[in-house]
Design a protein around this motif. Sequence first.
Motif, PDB file in Angstrom:
ATOM      1  N   PHE A 232      26.915   8.644  63.181  1.00 19.87           N
ATOM      2  CA  PHE A 232      28.215   8.220  62.678  1.00 19.87           C
ATOM      3  C   PHE A 232      28.855   9.319  61.853  1.00 19.87           C
ATOM      4  N   THR A 233      30.179   9.425  61.982  1.00 17.28           N
ATOM      5  CA  THR A 233      30.953  10.399  61.227  1.00 17.28           C
ATOM      6  C   THR A 233      31.611   9.712  60.040  1.00 17.28           C
ATOM      7  N   ASP A 234      31.367  10.227  58.842  1.00 18.37           N
ATOM      8  CA  ASP A 234      31.983   9.667  57.636  1.00 18.37           C
ATOM      9  C   ASP A 234      33.471  10.000  57.606  1.00 18.37           C
ATOM     10  N   MET A 235      34.302   8.984  57.425  1.00 19.12           N
ATOM     11  CA  MET A 235      35.749   9.183  57.397  1.00 19.12           C
ATOM     12  C   MET A 235      36.390   8.191  56.447  1.00 19.12           C
ATOM     13  N   THR A 236      37.578   8.550  55.936  1.00 24.97           N
ATOM     14  CA  THR A 236      38.416   7.630  55.173  1.00 24.97           C
ATOM     15  C   THR A 236      39.590   7.219  56.060  1.00 24.97           C
ATOM     16  N   ILE A 237      40.372   6.239  55.595  1.00 24.41           N
ATOM     17  CA  ILE A 237      41.558   5.850  56.354  1.00 24.41           C
ATOM     18  C   ILE A 237      42.521   7.033  56.463  1.00 24.41           C
ATOM     19  N   ALA A 238      42.639   7.823  55.405  1.00 28.08           N
ATOM     20  CA  ALA A 238      43.494   9.008  55.457  1.00 28.08           C
ATOM     21  C   ALA A 238      43.007   9.974  56.528  1.00 28.08           C
ATOM     22  N   ASP A 239      41.683  10.131  56.678  1.00 27.73           N
ATOM     23  CA  ASP A 239      41.129  11.022  57.708  1.00 27.73           C
ATOM     24  C   ASP A 239      41.506  10.542  59.108  1.00 27.73           C
ATOM     25  N   LEU A 240      41.544   9.228  59.306  1.00 30.11           N
ATOM     26  CA  LEU A 240      41.856   8.691  60.630  1.00 30.11           C
ATOM     27  C   LEU A 240      43.236   9.125  61.098  1.00 30.11           C
ATOM     28  N   TYR A 241      44.171   9.232  60.163  1.00 33.14           N
ATOM     29  CA  TYR A 241      45.533   9.610  60.530  1.00 33.14           C
ATOM     30  C   TYR A 241      45.644  11.070  60.943  1.00 33.14           C
ATOM     31  N   GLU A 242      44.576  11.835  60.755  1.00 38.41           N
ATOM     32  CA  GLU A 242      44.543  13.225  61.225  1.00 38.41           C
ATOM     33  C   GLU A 242      44.035  13.322  62.659  1.00 38.41           C
ATOM     34  N   LEU A 243      43.434  12.230  63.160  1.00 34.71           N
ATOM     35  CA  LEU A 243      42.893  12.237  64.519  1.00 34.71           C
ATOM     36  C   LEU A 243      44.005  12.046  65.537  1.00 34.71           C
ATOM     37  N   GLU A 244      43.873  12.709  66.663  1.00 29.75           N
ATOM     38  CA  GLU A 244      44.862  12.587  67.733  1.00 29.75           C
ATOM     39  C   GLU A 244      44.354  11.745  68.892  1.00 29.75           C
ATOM     40  N   ALA A 245      43.106  11.295  68.804  1.00 29.07           N
ATOM     41  CA  ALA A 245      42.527  10.502  69.889  1.00 29.07           C
ATOM     42  C   ALA A 245      41.541   9.509  69.292  1.00 29.07           C
ATOM     43  N   PRO A 246      41.229   8.436  70.035  1.00 29.84           N
ATOM     44  CA  PRO A 246      40.233   7.482  69.549  1.00 29.84           C
ATOM     45  C   PRO A 246      38.882   8.161  69.318  1.00 29.84           C
ATOM     46  N   GLN A 247      38.078   7.576  68.446  1.00 31.85           N
ATOM     47  CA  GLN A 247      36.753   8.123  68.166  1.00 31.85           C
ATOM     48  C   GLN A 247      35.772   6.983  67.905  1.00 31.85           C
ATOM     49  N   GLU A 248      34.673   7.008  68.627  1.00 34.97           N
ATOM     50  CA  GLU A 248      33.634   6.015  68.427  1.00 34.97           C
ATOM     51  C   GLU A 248      32.741   6.404  67.252  1.00 34.97           C
ATOM     52  N   TYR A 249      32.077   5.402  66.723  1.00 33.34           N
ATOM     53  CA  TYR A 249      31.018   5.578  65.743  1.00 33.34           C
ATOM     54  C   TYR A 249      31.477   6.335  64.501  1.00 33.34           C
ATOM     55  N   ILE A 250      32.367   5.694  63.764  1.00 33.89           N
ATOM     56  CA  ILE A 250      32.779   6.237  62.476  1.00 33.89           C
ATOM     57  C   ILE A 250      32.178   5.366  61.371  1.00 33.89           C
ATOM     58  N   ASN A 251      31.905   5.989  60.244  1.00 34.46           N
ATOM     59  CA  ASN A 251      31.437   5.281  59.058  1.00 34.46           C
ATOM     60  C   ASN A 251      32.597   5.327  58.072  1.00 34.46           C
ATOM     61  N   LEU A 252      33.386   4.265  58.056  1.00 30.95           N
ATOM     62  CA  LEU A 252      34.642   4.251  57.310  1.00 30.95           C
ATOM     63  C   LEU A 252      34.387   3.935  55.841  1.00 30.95           C
ATOM     64  N   LYS A 253      34.850   4.842  54.976  1.00 32.65           N
ATOM     65  CA  LYS A 253      34.706   4.657  53.532  1.00 32.65           C
ATOM     66  C   LYS A 253      35.996   4.106  52.956  1.00 32.65           C
ATOM     67  N   ILE A 254      35.887   3.022  52.182  1.00 31.35           N
ATOM     68  CA  ILE A 254      37.043   2.394  51.553  1.00 31.35           C
ATOM     69  C   ILE A 254      36.766   2.297  50.057  1.00 31.35           C
ATOM     70  N   ASN A 255      37.716   2.732  49.252  1.00 33.27           N
ATOM     71  CA  ASN A 255      37.559   2.722  47.801  1.00 33.27           C
ATOM     72  C   ASN A 255      38.613   1.816  47.173  1.00 33.27           C
ATOM     73  N   ASN A 256      38.206   0.612  46.781  1.00 35.16           N
ATOM     74  CA  ASN A 256      39.130  -0.360  46.202  1.00 35.16           C
ATOM     75  C   ASN A 256      40.338  -0.612  47.099  1.00 35.16           C
ATOM     76  N   GLY A 257      40.060  -0.804  48.373  1.00 36.22           N
ATOM     77  CA  GLY A 257      41.127  -1.144  49.303  1.00 36.22           C
ATOM     78  C   GLY A 257      41.635  -2.553  49.039  1.00 36.22           C
ATOM     79  N   LYS A 258      42.875  -2.800  49.423  1.00 35.26           N
ATOM     80  CA  LYS A 258      43.503  -4.105  49.217  1.00 35.26           C
ATOM     81  C   LYS A 258      43.849  -4.719  50.568  1.00 35.26           C
ATOM     82  N   VAL A 259      43.410  -5.961  50.802  1.00 37.16           N
ATOM     83  CA  VAL A 259      43.806  -6.679  52.014  1.00 37.16           C
ATOM     84  C   VAL A 259      45.238  -7.166  51.798  1.00 37.16           C
TER      85      VAL A 259
END
Length: 461
Positions: A232-259
């Motif tokens: 798994f690749t460690d990523m934040t939501i901000a990191d996802l917006y740098e991707l140009e294509a889908p990516q499997e197996y990410i380990n998404l880090k969230i710090n005090n996220g709000k639903v």
Amino acid sequence: MRKFLRLSLASLLTLTCGFASADEVTFDWSNVKTTTVVKKENIYTKEPITLTFSKGDNTSDNWPSENQEGSIRMYVATHLKIAASNGYLISKVDFTATGSNYGANKLTYEGKAISNSWTLSSPSQEVLLKATANARFKKIVVTYTAATADYVAPPTINGQTAFEGSTEVTITGAEGTTIYYTTDGSDPTTSSTSGASPVTFTLDKSATVKAIATLNENESDVASKEFTKVTFTDMTIADLYELEAPQEYINLKINNGKVVYVDGNDVYVRDGEYAILFYRTSLPFSKNAIVSGTVKADYDIYKGLPEIADNAFTNTSALTITESDEDALPLNATIKDIVTDEKYMCDLVKIENVKIISEVSGEKTNYYATDGTNQIQLYGADEVVKDYANEETEYNITAVVKMYNKAQLLPISVEVPTGITGVTVDEAFDENAPMYNLSGQRVDKNAKGIVIQNGKKFIRR
């Protein structure tokens, strides 16, 4: 030598008294006139064939069901098992879809897409098909044959096909069979590693497992399954917006996220300056909850919308979800921000002083918000906006920013602006006013970074 002799004898048996002439059964939904929503397996039997439609891996509440289009509908990740009674084998399956976009190319067998007229490479007593997208079938025709007396069914290979660390593999054959298997991708022989059915072993690296079953010196066809060790690749939501294509197996880090919003199993989470959609997630998020930690999942981009999708590893073991009664604050935005600059994707926003208009397209009425220059579609909750359409009044709309090839808004609420103008504010800054972070969460006076106080953003260092 014995094997070659056995194969020759089997070939002779096939020519003389082996497989009977092929026969077929037809399952037909073309005359269905009403939609049937069934929250259980749909089972159809015409001897010697049984079709079982099930929810499978679908994480939403979508079950395969008959519908008024004269078809049976499968949703993404639902399953279709086709099974023959003892003594019979499935050799071919023909699908008649409701249209070119809903054919059997939406189904996979052992991970590979099948065609509308699918001939099995080797006749089998049972096959399991999985839907990769919505599929609708008017008819399914199954061709079958009678098995020869010396037929041995291929064994089944079970285990977590994508795994971390290691996985346990179990190979099961018919009662009394001996299993021979390999893990290097080569076809097994009676000289390969063996054991009485069932055989269990552990894999700690990627491998292609192949196996045969034997009984009374008769061999089955080769069964095969691929197992992949994943990282798994460690990523934040901000990191996802740098991707140009889908990516499997990410380990998404969230710090005090709000639903910020929950729409059924679709959940929108804001973390700092970015937000993301958890699409049809099984995670137990509730509106306004605070989310911290990591979660394993896949990243997808559907019609331009960034999404997090559950995979086999998705769970809450490394997440902390804290319930909250504090409403998420919408971000002030303009239609231009969203349509032209593509800001605030998946986030909760408020656009102010806009009119709501409607346009009729066939039998459908579409709704839009306009500021006189820019326009954006309001889609997904017509009941929220329909009573305000085509009035001269301007409104404030709270909505979630979405995308379907172009930006659109999922409307949450509509309000009339107060109309208060000419307000003056004392120059004295109220240092005792409550302070919030960009996720709309109240913070204390020692908070650092970008904060909101007295309705203004500023940086505390």
